[in-house]
Design a protein around this motif. Structure first.
Motif, PDB file in Angstrom:
ATOM      1  N   GLN A 169      -7.878   3.516  -4.130  1.00 12.86           N
ATOM      2  CA  GLN A 169      -8.235   4.592  -3.203  1.00 12.86           C
ATOM      3  C   GLN A 169      -8.614   5.868  -3.944  1.00 12.86           C
ATOM      4  OE1 GLN A 169      -5.254   5.523  -0.290  1.00 12.86           O
ATOM      5  NE2 GLN A 169      -6.673   6.815   0.846  1.00 12.86           N
ATOM      6  N   GLU A 170      -7.933   6.114  -5.064  1.00 11.10           N
ATOM      7  CA  GLU A 170      -8.251   7.293  -5.865  1.00 11.10           C
ATOM      8  C   GLU A 170      -9.694   7.258  -6.344  1.00 11.10           C
ATOM      9  OE1 GLU A 170      -6.732   9.935  -6.526  1.00 11.10           O
ATOM     10  OE2 GLU A 170      -4.666   9.536  -5.921  1.00 11.10           O
ATOM     11  N   LEU A 171     -10.181   6.030  -6.499  1.00 11.84           N
ATOM     12  CA  LEU A 171     -11.514   5.863  -7.085  1.00 11.84           C
ATOM     13  C   LEU A 171     -12.577   5.672  -6.011  1.00 11.84           C
ATOM     14  CD1 LEU A 171     -10.318   3.451  -9.843  1.00 11.84           C
ATOM     15  CD2 LEU A 171     -11.172   5.754 -10.230  1.00 11.84           C
TER      16      LEU A 171
ATOM     17  N   ARG B 271      -1.400  -3.171  -2.993  1.00 12.38           N
ATOM     18  CA  ARG B 271      -1.284  -2.297  -4.149  1.00 12.38           C
ATOM     19  C   ARG B 271      -2.658  -2.013  -4.762  1.00 12.38           C
ATOM     20  NH1 ARG B 271       2.834   0.944  -6.249  1.00 12.38           N
ATOM     21  NH2 ARG B 271       1.597   1.982  -7.809  1.00 12.38           N
TER      22      ARG B 271
ATOM     23  N   LEU C  15      -5.377  -1.918  -3.224  1.00 16.02           N
ATOM     24  CA  LEU C  15      -6.054  -0.943  -2.354  1.00 16.02           C
ATOM     25  C   LEU C  15      -5.564   0.467  -2.646  1.00 16.02           C
ATOM     26  CD1 LEU C  15      -6.228  -2.848   1.016  1.00 16.02           C
ATOM     27  CD2 LEU C  15      -8.120  -1.751  -0.155  1.00 16.02           C
TER      28      LEU C  15
ATOM     29  N   ASP D 247      -4.283   1.597  -5.399  1.00 15.23           N
ATOM     30  CA  ASP D 247      -4.763   2.053  -6.702  1.00 15.23           C
ATOM     31  C   ASP D 247      -6.234   2.425  -6.665  1.00 15.23           C
ATOM     32  OD1 ASP D 247      -2.308   1.752  -7.766  1.00 15.23           O
ATOM     33  OD2 ASP D 247      -2.668  -0.217  -8.648  1.00 15.23           O
TER      34      ASP D 247
ATOM     35  N   TYR E  57       0.832  -1.193   0.000  1.00 15.67           N
ATOM     36  CA  TYR E  57       0.000   0.000   0.000  1.00 15.67           C
ATOM     37  C   TYR E  57       0.872   1.251   0.000  1.00 15.67           C
ATOM     38  CZ  TYR E  57      -3.202   3.583   1.548  1.00 15.67           C
ATOM     39  OH  TYR E  57      -3.927   4.743   1.632  1.00 15.67           O
TER      40      TYR E  57
END
Lengths: 313, 503, 586, 271
Positions: free
Chosen positions: D228-230, D222, D224, D226, D208
């Motif tokens: 998180q932005e969404l 990873r 998670l 990636d 993360y």
């Protein structure tokens, strides 16, 4: 008192060894700080000059002694990258991380004490099993995941709390608190779940101990006996765990700082690694390590204070 | 020194070079602080010092150039060179002499008048005192002389169009002879703003320069707020504590600013080409066919759609729409996996293992994943290796050239020359290309455009690298703000024209 | 004792879920009366006591009725709130393990004072504390004020048990329940505590329910006795009658098994105590009883017999104790053989942890200048209380530890082996019996040799393939003996070989030890706190105290005419059945 | 018999993760690294069981491959820790005095360097890779093994059967092999499951932070990061890897608890 001295002596040794390890470890870092500082537009002469200015052209032993000597005076040196004193930067950030860790601890304790005691007291009932199951689930969730979920619930859906960022306490206490709620919760919920298990097990152990039966035999009711005699005894092992957890929280804050974009030590550390800011990384790591060591010593001392069996030795 | 010897400003994405504002306007609305003549801009990456003569990095010129410092010439929104502190300038026929006629009544913020002496002092100082390699751009200047108090003649050792362009950048900034004592903390310039306050780790505050020579800015105070992270900046924008989000880090986060009653999204071009570099000095990229295969193998549209949520213009060479020689070359290497496979087969490079060593910046890592997937489709084996930026990427990829492929945003304007130096990390070595650039630099301005266009085409055809997309200049602003620049064309951050809309 | 009984228990039962642990326990107790409850582990005697005060563990449930004079409700089934007014005020309780019965983080005085204040006997904190000190004084604790200020861990076991007794007696209860209060203590301390209990009981007319596995001890304390087996009372009656002329075969067998007096021939009860839930239908003792027949398939009711007792048996015994029936074994007089091992001036000191850095290390002397000689065919007993250094001595002799000073010499070709105290801990749970027995042989063991050894200690040959946990405590100790015999040692050491075993199997193990060493002409050295064991097994005895030998000589001489006052004190402290019956009124 | 239920539930989750990891070696619904612009952010159901991410990659396939990363990191890290910690713990437990004290001091000292800090330092020196993550987690878990095996060894060494073995003139190594190791086995096995759970958590946290397994190799942490932005537009993308981490850790913890209770029935109900 003697104990205090002994603990302090061992703390000091550990800290010295730690400083040496950290220094040695980072001394092998590839990447020349002078080169990095000057970027792609640097001439070799400028790099050499800067290297001299930084003192990175001296032998490692000299560098270490210099650095370690500075540490004793609270001087962490001057950053190779930003050219300012590292000490104040670390102090600033350390405060933030401490708030996070302490807030997380507070959440964890407030959660775990009642939950753990109840889970133990009801260990044969469905409610106790439910509490245990919840704590199991809580342990399985990493703090950063809890953070993301909390952001989703409280920031994205409810819009009630900021999804990240930090406001210094001095600037606006209200905003400060609002910004700390979610990070502290995400740290605290997970640690609270872990702590719940320890509290439960400590209380369960105590529940089966003879002196609790003695207390009831003298006319204490079940709950009062647990409260008056059980909990002070259960507190002893729980305290050790609390100490360990505070250390975990200090370091765990690194990840949570990333989730919530809180400018704490972890953030500084990752930034330092990326910038190849050697002294900064050394400084942050040694501060974290010493903090962990200090917490351990304090826990140890409290432990001795709380348990008369250890005190008189 | 030819222009091609310059080293670039490498910017790991829009992270470091925030949105650059320019343009004109005036008006009402209300700022983060509730007043109508102040502005708060959120940026990432705080400048470590305010002195760009000794410290490198894009953040200092971003904050200082155009607002505090001005040059003799400047770039307009279309990327054309316009006179500025010089009312006008003349280029001699042989291209070796430039005569600048300085504007009268211009004053530095320390009260001194701006004269030819200051201009000569500034140019000489670059040659003499600047420590950065960028100062080499001034090496071409043979001498700068004062003709009279308001005329300066600059003689070059050889004709160079590039030099005039570079005068719009950092090295062209005009300093006061009496105001360079403490540039790191007390910058003195002629610009529309002057430094009011600087708080390390937080902000730079600029006040309107009351004695500015030109049209005075509408804004009396501009605060540049620096954030550690996109998330914090996004939150600040959402909670109204900034008026402009100077750089949108992850295009995905734009969905948070979809409320058109509050926000306006501004998307323009920047000077940042996101380059998929291929180490021309190493197998298998020594072979042009392999490089071509890579260009055919990548579906650039899909890449921008996935890795950038569709934000990012497709380009086909090392030129941007604000460059005079720009032309659309995206059709040169259409997405054609079959062709790519064929080329690889011809070159005997099928199944080659390649190390894609990228800086650990989100945009680069995102793009790398798409590139890997697409190259894997044509039978290459790509291993992604994210390296900390700047430190490890700079030392391993840029300096040592230990890589097969990399992805980075080349943010510097007009950076065709980076391919002309075979020691540069691309290791592209084509004498023909160098010759074209030299001729363009030395010729008349119109020759420059023609030669450079040709060079850009050659670069594309040779597949010296692959150009994934043009980094968009992506900003979010309060919807009442006008005068925000759409395109980022130079290094500076011009705030002069920004104003609040009338109620 | 003609008034209404203080405690009237009727049909008391305890269940763990569907498994009955205690059944149909009925008895009454008069004021000032001391009633003993005798039984082996698992007989349900402790559960009975706990059930009376509502102190059973969560998973256990009591049924039946228990009325205490002056209490308006039934103790069984009463709420925790109601019971808490009885506990500590009308009824006090003393537990088996003084080391853990006190709250370790609280001083002793306040723990007693708490009881006083809880029931309003004293309301002022200071007054309660003062009373607590008085109480400790009455319990004959030296320097009671200091003891009251001490934390439990700073006190010895006996002192702690006095503290617990103080808690139980603080409010002058009418009923005192004692659950094996002295089992964890040394004999001399045991005597003091027991004297205290009987003294106070007599002085204050306190009724005592005294639970113990030690028949002689109960005989010395109590007026009446209940014998429990398999969760039921099998016999009750005046102590003298029950223990001299037992009516129930179990009582009879128990008496026979634990009698180690000179000339006695103790006889173990066959089989083992069955687990709760695995009890036979009908009479609970049926499957171990020598007199059982078909009638026993029906459970006998407890009926009163002529002499004021009750017994639950279809075939009650009427005669004298069975011990008289079997004559003592005749042993050929043994000659003292050659000297196998000589120890001279053995001293062992342990360093205490430093109290501060660089301080000179303090030492604790566990053993000081002890010398002895072991001869072939002779059995030496080493007796002493905890801390006497007897175990240290054994470890030094066996070569498991090194002396700080002094020497141990063994004659040529003399092998040493040890039988340890804890049959659980002395066998590696991960190894099969054959590997355990063969271990000292280092691979030179044939299956035949292992079988031979197992047979020698009375185990079936098929035991070899099994794991230790599949055996009972007595059987495990036999395995340990077999292992010790495997390398044909000349000297066998035994460290408290029977103290972890049930009374009913002790005799067997002692006989095995006696047998195997006798047959092989080995030297035997037994360390024990139990004078009966030493007397039964050994020829010579060494009495130890504080790391020194205070007296030594042939067993018969030492018992009949102890020279050292400590030996005399020790001998007097041990309750002996016959002696208990004399000079006690009821 | 509660431990049986715990053991079963935990075992089932662990087996599920293991099965997913093993299956991913030979089969996943889609290529977990295949970028498909036409199907980005597809909703769950339809062609993609759990939908696709912003690159149009199949989430279910990535979860399966992520399980492989997790298991791999866990196995190597824990194996390393066992290899390092158990012999040290046994040696410390069997030798009274200096060596034991030394091993414990080193262990205590290492405790001041939590996995995360070690990993950051290692990543700074050797770069981010699965190997650095594994090494850091392994080193950080070793003191735990040393500690429990020392404590267990001390308990074993206090047992009288060790005295018996010494009387049988067994060498120290023989005692270690024949008596100590078999008797501390249970404790070590339980610690393995605890350490494995910790390793899964640490790997997720490192990935993360971008310090673990580099992309595009799927790892749950990873994924998670990636997603998180969404979080604002496609929150369910966070859900799947989050659930996966939680399930794996929960499974291992339950399994460990079940084993503990089973090996030592006196501890039933007590942690």
């Amino acid at each position: 008192m003697r104990l205090l001295l002994r603990k302090l002596a061992s703390l000091l040794t550990s800290a010295v060894i730690a400083s040496f390890v950290v220094f040695a470890f980072l001394a092998v870092l590839p990447g020349d700080p002078a080169e990095v500082a000057l970027g792609t537009n640097a001439t070799p002469d400028a790099v050499a000059a800067l290297r001299h200015e930084f003192g990175t052209d001296r032998p490692l032993v000299t560098q270490y002694l210099d650095w370690a000597q500075g540490l004793l005076h609270g001087d962490f040196g001057t950053s190779y990258v930003t050219h300012d004193l590292i000490g104040p930067r670390i102090t600033d950030r350390f405060g933030v991380t401490c708030w996070l860790a302490l807030g997380g601890m507070l959440v964890a304790v407030l959660l775990a004490l009642p939950a753990g005691v109840l889970a133990a007291a009801w260990h044969r009932k469905a409610a106790g099993a439910l509490l245990s199951a919840l704590s199991q689930a809580g342990i399985a969730i990493p703090a950063f995941l809890a953070g993301i979920l909390l952001v989703y619930v409280f920031a994205v859906r409810a819009g009630a709390l900021p999804a990240g960022g930090y406001t210094p306490l001095a600037e606006d206490p209200g905003e400060w608190a609002r910004h700390l709620v979610l990070p502290c919760l995400s740290l605290g919920l997970v640690q609270g779940a872990v702590l719940t298990r320890y509290v439960r097990s400590a209380v369960l152990t105590v529940l089966h101990q003879d002196f609790l039966r003695t207390a009831r035999a003298k006319g204490r009711r079940r709950r009062a006996a647990l409260w008056r005699h059980g909990l002070p005894n259960a507190a002893v092992p729980v305290l050790t765990v609390l100490g360990l957890q505070l250390s975990t929280l200090l370091v765990g804050a690194v990840v949570v700082e990333r989730v919530f974009v809180v400018p704490g030590l972890g953030d500084l550390l990752l930034q330092g690694v990326a910038d190849r800011d050697l002294l900064l990384v050394q400084g942050v790591v040694i501060v974290l390590v010493v903090a962990v060591l200090v917490v351990n010593v304090v826990t140890d001392l409290l432990y001795h204070l709380l348990d008369p069996r250890l005190r008189s030795r | 020194m030819t222009r091609s010897k310059r080293l670039p400003v490498l910017v790991a994405g829009c992270a470091l070079l925030g949105g650059v504002l320019a343009g004109c306007g005036s008006g009402g609305g209300s700022s983060a602080s509730g007043t109508t003549d102040t502005l708060s801009v959120g940026l990432i990456a705080e400048p470590a010092s305010l002195d760009f003569t000794t410290t490198d990095g894009a953040a200092i010129p971003q904050a200082m150039l155009g607002s505090v410092y001005e040059g003799l010439v400047r770039l307009d929104q279309q990327g054309r060179i316009q006179p500025h502190l010089a009312e006008r300038y003349e280029r001699s026929d042989d291209g070796r002499t430039y005569t600048f006629h300085l504007r009268r009544g211009v004053r530095f913020t320390n009260g001194a008048d701006f004269t030819a002496d200051d201009a000569v002092f500034s140019i000489d100082r670059v040659k003499k005192d600047w420590k950065l390699k960028i100062a080499r751009q001034m090496d071409v200047v043979e001498k700068a002389e004062k003709t009279d108090d308001h005329t300066v003649k600059v003689t070059l050792s050889r004709p160079s169009n590039g030099w005039l362009f570079s005068m719009t950048e950092r090295i062209g900034a005009m300093f006061s002879r009496t105001g360079v004592a403490d540039l790191a903390n007390h910058p003195v310039g002629t610009g529309p703003f002057e430094l009011a306050e600087r708080r390390r780790g937080e902000r730079i505050v600029l006040d309107r320069n009351a004695s500015y020579w030109g049209t005075k800015p509408e804004l009396s105070k501009v605060t540049l707020k620096y954030f550690k992270d996109a998330g914090a900046m996004n939150n600040a924008m959402l909670t109204n504590s900034i008026d402009v989000l100077g750089t949108v880090q992850a295009p995905e986060s734009l969905s948070r600013f979809a409320d058109t009653n509050r926000f306006r999204t501004i998307e323009g071009t920047s000077t940042g080409e996101v380059v998929l570099s291929m180490n021309n000095a190493r197998e298998p990229f020594k072979d042009k066919r392999v490089r071509q295969a890579v260009r055919h193998a990548i579906d650039h549209k899909a890449l921008v759609d996935t890795a950038r949520s569709g934000h990012g213009k497709l380009i086909g060479t090392m030129a941007t729409p604000t460059d005079p020689w720009y032309e659309d070359l995206t059709g040169r290497y259409p997405y054609d996996p079959a062709k790519a496979k064929e080329l690889l087969k011809d070159a005997g490079a099928e199944g080659k293992s390649l190390r894609l060593r990228v800086p650990n910046m989100p945009y680069a890592v995102s793009a790398a994943q798409v590139v890997k997937s697409q190259l894997d489709q044509v039978g290459l084996k790509v291993e992604i290796e994210p390296l900390e930026f700047p430190a490890r990427w700079l030392s391993e990829v840029f300096t040592k050239g230990d890589y097969d492929m990399s992805i980075i945003d080349h943010a510097e304007p007009r950076d065709l020359w980076t391919f002309a130096d075979s020691s540069y990390y691309f290791h592209y070595d084509n004498p023909e290309y160098g010759k074209l650039l030299k001729e363009g630099d030395a010729g008349k301005p119109q020759d420059e455009t023609a030669r450079y266009r040709e060079a850009a085409r050659l670069l594309s055809d040779d597949a010296a690298a692959d150009w994934l997309y043009l980094m968009p200049n992506l900003m979010v602003a309060d919807k009442n703000l006008t005068g925000l620049p759409v395109n980022q064309v130079g290094e500076g951050f011009e705030l002069t024209g920004v104003r609040w809309a009338k109620k | 004792m003609t008034t209404a009984p203080l405690l009237e228990v009727t049909g008391l039962g305890v269940d763990a879920g569907a498994v009955p642990l205690v059944r149909d326990v009925s008895f009454s107790l008069a004021r000032g009366e001391r009633l003993g409850v005798i039984g082996e582990s698992g007989s349900g005697k402790t559960l009975t006591a706990l059930a009376l005060l509502g102190l059973l563990d969560d998973g256990l449930r009591a049924t039946g009725s228990a009325r205490l004079d002056g209490v308006p409700f039934d103790l069984v089934g009463a709420s925790d709130r109601d019971l808490s007014t009885v506990r500590g005020r009308l009824a006090g309780m003393v537990f088996q393990e003084p080391m853990t019965a006190l709250n370790p983080v609280m001083r002793v005085g306040p723990q007693i004072a708490e009881t006083l204040r809880l029931h309003g006997t004293r309301t002022e904190r200071a007054a309660a504390r003062a009373t607590a000190v008085d109480l400790l004084d009455r319990l004959r604790l030296p320097d009671p004020a200091r003891a009251a200020r001490a934390h439990p861990h700073q006190l010895s076991g006996g002192q702690r048990q006095r503290g617990v007794l103080g808690i139980a007696l603080a409010n002058d209860p009418a009923l005192l329940i004692c659950d094996e209060p002295t089992t964890a203590l040394d004999v001399t301390v045991q005597k003091d505590i027991v004297d205290l209990i009987t003294g106070l009981s007599a002085e204050r007319d306190t009724a005592v329910l005294y639970i113990s596995h030690d028949l002689a001890l109960v005989a010395s304390v109590c007026h009446r006795v209940l014998v429990m087996y398999g969760g039921r009372i099998v016999e009750s009656g005046p102590v003298r009658q029950v223990l001299s002329r037992p009516a129930h075969p179990y009582t009879e067998a128990l008496l026979a098994a634990c009698d180690l007096s000179p000339g006695a021939r103790p006889k173990a009860i066959p089989g083992t105590v069955p687990a709760p839930g695995a009890l036979p239908e009908g009479c609970v003792f049926r499957d171990r009883c020598a007199y059982a027949d078909d009638a026993c398939a029906v459970r006998p009711e407890r009926v009163a017999d002529a002499s004021g007792g009750t017994v639950a048996c279809w075939h009650p015994r009427t005669g004298a104790a069975a011990t008289e029936a079997t004559p003592p074994p005749v042993e050929a007089p043994r000659e003292a053989g050659r000297v196998l091992l000589t120890a001279r001036k053995l001293t062992r000191r342990y360093a205490r942890p430093r109290t501060r850095p660089f301080a000179p290390r303090a030492h604790f002397t566990a053993l000081e200048e002890v010398g002895l000689e072991l001869r072939a065919g002779r059995r030496l007993g080493v007796v002493g209380e905890s801390g006497s250094g007897k175990t240290t001595l054994l470890r030094l002799l066996a070569g498991l530890d090194r002396p700080t000073a002094g020497t141990v010499e063994t004659a040529d070709g003399v092998g040493l082996q040890v039988v340890f105290q804890d049959p659980m801990g002395s066998l590696d749970p991960r190894m099969r019996v054959r590997d355990i027995v063969a271990e000292p042989l280092r691979g030179a063991a044939s299956p035949g040799r292992v079988a031979e050894l197992l047979t020698a200690v009375g185990l079936p040959a098929d035991a070899a393939a099994r794991y230790p946990h599949q055996f009972s405590g007595g059987q495990r100790q036999r395995i340990a003996i077999a292992r010790a015999l495997a390398p044909k040692p000349s000297v066998l050491f035994a460290d408290e070989p029977v103290s972890a075993l049930d009374v009913s199997v002790r005799a067997q193990i002692l006989d095995v030890l006696r047998g195997v060493t006798g047959e092989r002409g080995m030297g035997l050295c037994v360390v024990s706190h139990d004078l009966g064991v030493i007397r039964y097994l050994c020829d010579d005895v060494m009495v130890m105290r504080g790391g020194r030998v205070v007296e030594r000589g042939p067993v018969a001489d030492v018992w009949s005419a102890p020279q050292h006052p400590y030996t005399e004190q020790l001998l007097n402290a041990v309750p002996v059945l016959g002696r208990s019956f004399s000079g006690k009124g009821s | 018999m509660r431990h049986r239920a715990t053991l079963t539930a935990g075992g089932a989750l662990v087996v599920l993760v293991l099965a997913a990891a093993l299956l991913s070696l030979v089969w996943t619904p889609y290529d977990p690294m295949h970028v498909d612009a036409a199907h980005r952010l597809a909703a769950p159901g339809g062609g993609h069981l759990l939908g696709t991410d912003q690159f149009g990659r199949d989430v279910a396939s990535r979860l399966m491959t992520g399980a492989r990363t997790t298991v791999f990191v866990g196995v190597v890290a824990v194996g390393f820790a066992v290899f390092l910690g158990v012999p040290a713990g046994i040696a410390a437990g069997m030798s009274d005095g200096a060596l034991g004290a030394l091993v414990m001091r080193v262990g205590d000292f290492l405790l001041a360097f939590p996995a995360l800090l070690l990993a950051i330092m290692l990543a700074a020196v050797y770069g981010t890779s699965t190997l650095t993550a594994m090494t850091a987690i392994g080193i950080a878990s070793a003191p735990g093994f040393a500690r429990v095996s020392r404590a267990a060894t001390l308990r074993v060494m206090a047992a009288e059967y060790i005295d018996a073995a010494r009387l049988a003139r067994r060498s120290r190594t023989a005692i270690a092999w024949r008596h100590v190791l078999p008797n501390i086995r249970d404790v070590v096995i339980v610690q393995v499951s605890v350490a494995f759970a910790t390793a899964v958590l640490a790997e997720a946290a490192l990935s993360y932070l971008g310090l673990g397994t580099p992309p595009p190799t799927p790892s749950w942490g990873r994924m998670l990061l990636d997603s998180q932005e969404l979080l604002f537009s496609e929150p369910e993308l966070c859900l799947w890897p989050g659930l996966a981490v939680a399930a794996a850790v929960l499974g291992l913890n339950l399994f460990g608890d079940g084993l503990r209770d089973r090996f030592d029935p006196t501890l039933e109900g007590v942690r």
